[in-house]
Design an enzyme around this catalytic site. Sequence first.
Site, PDB file in Angstrom:
ATOM      1  N   CYS A  12       0.864  -1.174   0.051  1.00 50.54           N
ATOM      2  CA  CYS A  12      -0.025  -0.247  -0.094  1.00 50.54           C
ATOM      3  C   CYS A  12       0.998   0.991  -0.192  1.00 50.54           C
ATOM      4  CB  CYS A  12      -1.001  -0.088   1.158  1.00 50.54           C
ATOM      5  SG  CYS A  12      -0.316  -0.098   2.730  1.00 50.54           S
ATOM      6  N   ASN A  15       2.266   1.239   4.450  1.00 50.21           N
ATOM      7  CA  ASN A  15       2.500   0.105   4.974  1.00 50.21           C
ATOM      8  C   ASN A  15       2.158   0.029   6.687  1.00 50.21           C
ATOM      9  OD1 ASN A  15       5.406  -2.237   5.667  1.00 50.21           O
ATOM     10  ND2 ASN A  15       3.173  -2.682   5.036  1.00 50.21           N
ATOM     11  N   CYS A  17      -1.579   0.726   7.480  1.00 56.67           N
ATOM     12  CA  CYS A  17      -3.091   0.325   7.476  1.00 56.67           C
ATOM     13  C   CYS A  17      -3.354  -0.803   6.536  1.00 56.67           C
ATOM     14  CB  CYS A  17      -3.733   1.857   6.902  1.00 56.67           C
ATOM     15  SG  CYS A  17      -3.588   2.997   8.011  1.00 56.67           S
ATOM     16  N   ARG A  18      -3.499  -0.746   5.303  1.00 56.74           N
ATOM     17  CA  ARG A  18      -4.114  -1.733   4.609  1.00 56.74           C
ATOM     18  C   ARG A  18      -3.099  -3.071   4.266  1.00 56.74           C
ATOM     19  NH1 ARG A  18      -5.236   2.433  -0.025  1.00 56.74           N
ATOM     20  NH2 ARG A  18      -3.204   3.234   0.418  1.00 56.74           N
ATOM     21  N   SER A  19      -1.850  -2.715   3.916  1.00 56.40           N
ATOM     22  CA  SER A  19      -1.118  -3.935   3.536  1.00 56.40           C
ATOM     23  C   SER A  19      -0.806  -4.759   4.749  1.00 56.40           C
ATOM     24  CB  SER A  19       0.208  -3.697   3.006  1.00 56.40           C
ATOM     25  OG  SER A  19       1.101  -2.660   3.260  1.00 56.40           O
ATOM     26  N   ASP A 131      -7.985   3.914   0.723  1.00 56.57           N
ATOM     27  CA  ASP A 131      -7.120   4.594   1.971  1.00 56.57           C
ATOM     28  C   ASP A 131      -7.816   4.912   2.979  1.00 56.57           C
ATOM     29  OD1 ASP A 131      -5.245   5.510   3.339  1.00 56.57           O
ATOM     30  OD2 ASP A 131      -4.245   6.706   1.825  1.00 56.57           O
TER      31      ASP A 131
HETATM   32  P1  4NP Z   1      -1.853   2.761   4.242  1.00 62.51           P
HETATM   33  O1  4NP Z   1      -2.569   4.200   4.531  1.00 62.51           O
HETATM   34  O2  4NP Z   1      -1.254   3.103   2.555  1.00 62.51           O
HETATM   35  O3  4NP Z   1      -2.991   1.581   3.892  1.00 62.51           O
HETATM   36  O4  4NP Z   1      -0.907   2.320   5.119  1.00 62.51           O
HETATM   37  C1  4NP Z   1      -1.660   5.443   4.834  1.00 62.51           C
HETATM   38  C2  4NP Z   1      -1.074   5.491   5.957  1.00 62.51           C
HETATM   39  C3  4NP Z   1       0.080   6.596   5.931  1.00 62.51           C
HETATM   40  C4  4NP Z   1      -0.351   7.670   5.227  1.00 62.51           C
HETATM   41  C5  4NP Z   1      -1.101   7.333   4.094  1.00 62.51           C
HETATM   42  C6  4NP Z   1      -1.889   6.332   3.897  1.00 62.51           C
HETATM   43  N1  4NP Z   1       0.377   9.021   5.356  1.00 62.51           N
HETATM   44  O5  4NP Z   1       0.039   9.939   4.371  1.00 62.51           O
HETATM   45  O6  4NP Z   1       1.046   8.753   6.070  1.00 62.51           O
END
Ligand code: 4NP
Length: 166
Positions: A12, A15, A17-19, A131
Amino acid sequence: MSRSPTRVMFVCLGNICRSPTAHGVFRDKVAQAGLADRIEIASSGTGDWHIGKPPDARAARAARARRVDIDDLRAQQVTAQDLADFDYVLAMDADNLASLQTLYRATPQARAEVDLFMRFSNDYRNQSVPDPYFGGDRGFELVLDMIEDASAGLLADIRRRWAGID
Ligand code: 4NP
């Protein structure tokens, strides 16, 4: 049996939340199927902001409510070498996929199958996992719903691949 394990990496943006959620859900599914020694699982982000951090507390809490523990995971950034080392490198959304495809084109040794994770979903086929980082708790529930659905399809795909080479 001496076959090398099938290697799967979920990707993602951050790294956190989703992945990592996909990592934990699929890891449990593989363990429940008795295949932990035949499928290696990893996760990473296209971005570098959260390297070394544990999963977002909201993602960890939502996963725990479904009996999935992701507290041991730590964020890392995807590398060109990952595209050579893994069999599947699966993006959570279309932006992550575009980033991986750019890296793939710049990596002569790349050989991974790079695609959207939701390619393996029944109910969310070929969709992006939204996201959840800037949203509310509902977003984390949807992430889990989508990941649980696609995990079943991914395991079936890996079994088909094995059937082709066994
Ligand atoms: P992920 O979510 O891609 O599912 O881990 C996010 C985590 C952090 C951020 C964006 C998306 N960020 O902008 O810091």
